[in-house]
Design an enzyme around this catalytic site. Structure first.
Site, PDB file in Angstrom:
ATOM      1  N   ASP A  75       0.817  -1.222   0.000  1.00  0.00           N
ATOM      2  CA  ASP A  75       0.000   0.000   0.000  1.00  0.00           C
ATOM      3  C   ASP A  75       0.842   1.260   0.000  1.00  0.00           C
ATOM      4  O   ASP A  75       2.029   1.242   0.328  1.00  0.00           O
ATOM      5  CB  ASP A  75      -0.938   0.011   1.218  1.00  0.00           C
ATOM      6  CG  ASP A  75      -0.166  -0.051   2.526  1.00  0.00           C
ATOM      7  OD1 ASP A  75       0.812  -0.825   2.593  1.00  0.00           O
ATOM      8  OD2 ASP A  75      -0.521   0.672   3.464  1.00  0.00           O
ATOM      9  N   GLU A  76       0.205   2.350  -0.392  1.00  0.00           N
ATOM     10  CA  GLU A  76       0.734   3.711  -0.249  1.00  0.00           C
ATOM     11  C   GLU A  76       2.162   3.850  -0.785  1.00  0.00           C
ATOM     12  O   GLU A  76       3.041   4.360  -0.090  1.00  0.00           O
ATOM     13  CB  GLU A  76       0.698   4.138   1.227  1.00  0.00           C
ATOM     14  CG  GLU A  76      -0.708   4.149   1.796  1.00  0.00           C
ATOM     15  CD  GLU A  76      -0.762   4.669   3.233  1.00  0.00           C
ATOM     16  OE1 GLU A  76      -1.592   5.535   3.498  1.00  0.00           O
ATOM     17  OE2 GLU A  76       0.036   4.190   4.069  1.00  0.00           O
ATOM     18  N   VAL A  77       2.359   3.404  -1.993  1.00  0.00           N
ATOM     19  CA  VAL A  77       3.695   3.477  -2.589  1.00  0.00           C
ATOM     20  C   VAL A  77       3.838   4.778  -3.377  1.00  0.00           C
ATOM     21  O   VAL A  77       2.999   5.099  -4.206  1.00  0.00           O
ATOM     22  CB  VAL A  77       3.927   2.273  -3.515  1.00  0.00           C
ATOM     23  CG1 VAL A  77       5.253   2.413  -4.243  1.00  0.00           C
ATOM     24  CG2 VAL A  77       3.886   0.988  -2.702  1.00  0.00           C
TER      25      VAL A  77
END
Lengths: 478, 516
Positions: free
Chosen positions: B332-334
């Site tokens: 997530d949230e890359v």
């Protein structure tokens, strides 16, 4: 305490902490305060040696000439320009920091940044020092084992309320909780269970050192207790040759008391006691060793007295002063020995020996007593103890024949038969432990229940931030 | 005496429960006609069983002579029987012997029957029959028996949770029949020991709480920017360098492989699967600080073979330690990667996970890569989930505005965050996984999971304040058929849990919505 009435001191981005540069200890205390302030404010809060002081600073200073402040006293002066904390000893600075902490909004306890634009401390002057030198809590890690982390959580609570002793009840019928190299079967066989049948556990020497260090950094003394000659079943599982108990030694998970005993007439018993006291004394920097000595039901009075006196000699031989529950006053005590009152029927005898007393009256400060009949946790053999019961009593007049001068201090024990984790411990400790902390710290003439109950409820937000469980007593205006 | 099928018709059940509640709180005049259950409240079970009918007869009472008997027992079932007996012994001080029996066990016994012919009850299903004479619990799997024991526990007075003997007139369970099985196979929660380390005992306390509410997956977020929390023998610097701090500056910590296995065992004994998560390619600063050769800006270097060698080491060792089927790779949230770089990374990670015999789970962003049908996508914000469906992947729902236990309850809650929502207990309870997202139906959903991110919670007591009572609400969302669920009934059942939590040493938020 005098409220100055001027503008408050505001902690802002440029606020720094200035400390006595000569003392690493004072620097460490300054760093603790800085870390506390940094977390929720996000401000850098640099710690530097006292030199060029600037506006907007917090100053921590040791004053070697101010001996009247004592071991733990401090003076705090807050103006709109600065916060000045002065003490004679580092412990006094640490206690003063707890006051600064409580003067700040509860948001100061947050682990992460808070959007709050006003971190203010009211302008005031405080001159403070404790009524009693010994202000303790006891945790029974034998009936239920508590991890190092759990003990540290309890130490954090003690520190917030300026308590200075944690007495660890390290052995009982249900479990032996401290590694003793010369007697490995104590933990190998005696630590494997607890009340309710859980897996128990024990502290390695390294664990114990961790606890000691954590306590020392908060100016809290650890007092280790090995309970003997009774409450000793766990030790006898591995060393049955020392057993003169009413039942053969075996793992025990119940809650009866008084049935186990060392063979006090055997020399091997004293070799064993010597081993334990020697090793545990060497591990413990504090001056005290607690030998228990309570609730002995299977020995003659003569046997009991002889045992206590021999153990006293052993404790003294290893450089420690002995503490024991009040039953030890049946023996001939040294004046340096301290008797630990809990039920009052034999405590006053200590005064005749010149021994001091620690007061732990069960109907007032036994934190394992239920608050009310409806409290799920705890017991009620001594009393139901609501918050006000813990608060509204005066140690100096509690017992006939025992005056303020005879009293070393006050301790709040937490027996753990019903408590399987620290969250349960806290439910019984809070808010009674802060009440007892005030009994022990604040002059009797200044204490007042109405004032306490309005102050203590404001701590609820701190407890929530800190992850501390508590009992919502109906006596308090939450 | 006629049995009353309280929950056989859900709407009727709700009406009856509501009526009983009104009677309980505020007795109307004239008094209701006396009947077998007059004045009695329905059992306060969470999660509410799929079907429950009160028999209306005399209750079963645990007594000095009560025994646990096992029919069709194997060692696993014997262990479950011993767990039940130990629970009963502590508070009652009765001996409660456990014995095997080939036939029925007769009067005065709590019988646990295990048989593969009962497979129709499903993986976690069970049938419980309580009469004045005996208690019979049957299931087709050991897990079903274990879930059934939680129901027995909740049918008994809260005093049953005491660690020491309680003086009490009787230990009664109402006469009834329950046939129960979960709505979803995946009923999970997530702890984040990366942001604040939690000790083995703290994790075990949380597992105890999950077990009480019939949850069956604990997802451990074992790495993030703030800390690496699991020993990897082939990569010692991950813990030597990467585990030494946490949010707020505390000392951090990590699980040795032995610690991790202890957690796995503790969970297994409660029929809870551990799902380890290693966050990649972002949220990886603790790892990239330890091994700077795989560090690129804010992620692992996705174009370097060194990175995949590291991942292979980590996934191999963790897979060997983990009996469960799944490895969670985060995802997530890359930031700082092109979509192509991200997709290529996820696909290679998937290959590595599969190579070690495990199936992959990732946060919903992984649906941007080409994923396999066996890979599971964990929803949290909804905007890339539907892409998963085209691959035939199943979805775990963790909607951050319903199930993120680190969200504050109200604006004045001290702990927690607010970015997704304020989540009071009713918000956590009042939603239906089958209609939460357009295009995602019950068949697409393997289950739900309640994550508790650890930024603001420094110990298990703080974790519990955030979890309870919302975790119990979400356990019911995951277990109970939607048509049987109803807020008013839930809140009164929930209020009855508080004495149990006190006994167990569980902290909780006293929501003003609940009639404590």
């Amino acid at each position: 305490m005098v409220l100055a009435g001027g503008s408050p001191f505001q902690i802002i981005r440029t606020t720094g902490i200035f400390v006595d540069g000569s003392s690493a200890e004072v620097t460490a205390i300054g760093e603790m305060l800085a870390a506390l302030i940094r977390r929720p404010t996000g401000f850098p809060v640099v710690v530097s040696p006292i030199g060029t002081q600037s506006v907007g600073s917090i100053i921590l200073r040791l004053a070697p000439d101010r001996t009247a402040l004592g071991e733990e006293g401090y003076e705090l002066r807050v103006t709109s320009d600065s916060v000045s904390l002065v003490a004679n000893r580092p412990a006094g600075l640490f206690r003063g920091i707890q006051t600064i902490r409580q003067l700040l909004p509860p948001d100061i306890e947050s682990e992460m940044g808070q959007e709050r634009y006003d971190w203010s401390i009211p302008a005031l002057s405080i001159a403070d020092q404790p009524r009693f030198a010994y202000r303790g809590a006891m945790l029974d890690v034998s009936r239920h084992f508590f991890t190092v982390r759990e003990v540290e959580q309890y130490l954090d609570v003690l520190a917030l309320y300026k308590l200075n002793v944690l007495h660890l009840h390290l052995s009982d019928d249900q479990g032996w909780r401290i590694q003793i190299d010369s007697r490995p079967k104590l933990t190998a066989m005696g630590s494997l269970t607890q009340v309710g049948g859980g897996p128990g556990g024990f502290y390695t020497k390294r664990d114990y050192q961790d606890i000691l260090r954590y306590a020392q950094a908060r100016y809290i003394l650890i007092v280790p207790e090995i309970d003997m000659p009774s409450h000793i079943n766990a030790a006898l599982i591995g060393y049955p040759e020392l057993a003169c108990s009413a039942r053969p030694p075996a793992p025990y998970t119940g809650t009866d008391v008084g049935w186990s005993s060392l063979c006090v007439d055997k020399e091997e018993t004293y070799a064993f006691v010597d081993d334990v006291i020697r090793e545990l004394s060497a591990m413990t920097p504090g001056p005290y060793f607690h030998i228990g000595g309570d609730e002995v039901k299977t020995l003659t009075p003569e046997q009991y007295v002889k045992f206590v006196e021999r153990v006293q000699t052993i404790v003294n031989k290893y450089g420690k002063k002995m503490i024991g529950w009040e039953e030890i006053t049946k023996a001939h005590l040294n004046p340096t020995t301290i008797a630990h009152q809990w039920k009052s029927d034999s405590a006053t005898a200590a005064v005749a020996y010149g021994s001091k007393l620690i007061l732990s009256p069960a109907p007032k400060v036994y934190l394992d007593m239920k608050y009310t009949p409806a409290t799920e946790l705890g017991q009620h053999w001594a009393a139901y103890v609501e918050v006000r019961d813990s608060y509204d009593w005066d140690p100096a007049t509690y017992m006939k024949g025992v005056t303020e001068r005879d009293i070393f201090g006050v301790e709040a024990p937490m027996w753990s038969e019903t408590l399987r984790n620290i969250t349960a411990v806290e439910y019984l400790a809070i808010p009674r432990l802060p009440a007892v902390a005030e009994v022990a710290w604040t002059p009797q003439a200044v204490r007042n229940w109405e004032s306490f109950r309005t102050r203590i409820v404001t701590h609820q937000r701190r407890w929530n931030y800190l992850g501390i469980n508590f009992y919502r007593s109906p006596q308090l205006p939450w | 005496m006629s049995a009353r099928e309280l929950w056989s018709h859900p709407k009727l059940a709700i009406a009856i429960v509501g009526a009983l509640l009104v009677m309980g709180c505020n007795p109307p005049a004239p008094a209701p006609p006396p009947g077998p259950q007059a004045g009695a409240l329905p059992p306060r079970i969470i999660p509410l069983p799929a079907s429950l009918s009160l028999a209306g007869g005399a209750p079963f009472k645990i007594a000095k002579e009560t025994r646990v008997t096992l029919v069709g027992a194997n060692p696993e079932v014997a262990a479950i029987g011993e767990t039940l007996a130990a629970l009963l012994r502590r508070a009652t001080d009765f001996p409660i012997p456990v014995s095997a029996s080939s036939d029925g066990s007769g009067s005065g016994s709590v019988e646990l029957r295990f048989g593969s012919d009962l497979a129709s009850l499903g993986e976690d299903g069970y049938r419980l029959t309580v009469t004045s004479d005996s208690v019979r619990l049957v299931a087709g799997t050991p897990a079903g028996l274990f879930r059934g024991i939680q129901t027995i526990r909740q049918l008994l007075p809260a005093d049953i949770e005491s660690e020491i003997g309680v003086e009490r007139g009787d230990w009664a369970m109402p006469a009834l029949t329950i046939v129960d099985r979960p709505r979803f196979a995946w009923r999970g929660s997530m702890l984040d020991p990366a942001r604040h380390f939690l000790t083995v005992k703290e994790v075990e306390q949380y597992i105890d709480l999950m077990a009480l509410y019939k949850l069956n997956v604990l997802h451990l977020h074992l790495s993030d920017d703030q800390g690496w929390r699991i020993q990897i023998n082939s990569r010692p610097k991950l813990t030597a360098v990467g585990s030494l701090s946490q949010i707020g500056g505390g000392p951090g910590g990590f699980y040795t492989q032995q610690d991790y296995q202890e957690i796995v065992r503790y969970a297994q004994a409660r029929y809870i699967t551990i799902v380890p998560e290693i966050e990649m390619p972002g949220h990886s600063r603790a790892a990239t600080t330890a091994y700077p050769e795989v560090a690129c800006t804010s992620t692992f270097c996705v174009d370097k073979e060194d990175t995949y060698a590291l991942l292979d080491d980590v996934v191999r060792e963790i897979s060997a330690l983990t009996p469960g089927t799944y490895i969670h790779i985060g995802g997530d949230e890359v930031e700082g990667l092109t979509p192509e770089q991200y997709a290529r990374f996820v696909e290679r990670a998937q290959t590595i996970v599969n190579k070690y015999g495990k199936l992959m789970i990732g946060w919903e962003e992984i649906a941007k890569a080409h994923i396999k049908p066996t890979t599971i996508v964990q929803q949290w914000k909804s905007d890339s989930v539907t892409a998963a469906l085209q691959y035939g992947s199943k979805i775990i729902l963790s909607p951050s505005d319903k199930a993120y236990l680190d969200m504050k309850y109200t604006a004045t809650t001290e702990l927690g965050l607010t970015w997704a929502a304020l989540i009071e207990v009713n918000t956590a309870y009042n939603w239906d996984p089958a209609v939460y997202m357009p295009g995602v139906t019950e068949q697409n959903v393997v289950g739900i999971e309640a994550p508790i991110w650890g930024e603001t919670v420094r110990n298990i007591t703080a974790v519990e304040f955030q979890a309870m009572p919302r975790l119990a609400a979400l356990a019911e969302v995951g277990w109970t058929p939607q048509i049987s669920r109803e807020w008013q009934g839930f809140r009164s059942r929930l209020a009855a849990q508080a004495p149990r939590w006190h006994y167990l040493g569980v902290n909780y938020y006293r929501s003003p919505l609940i009639p404590w």
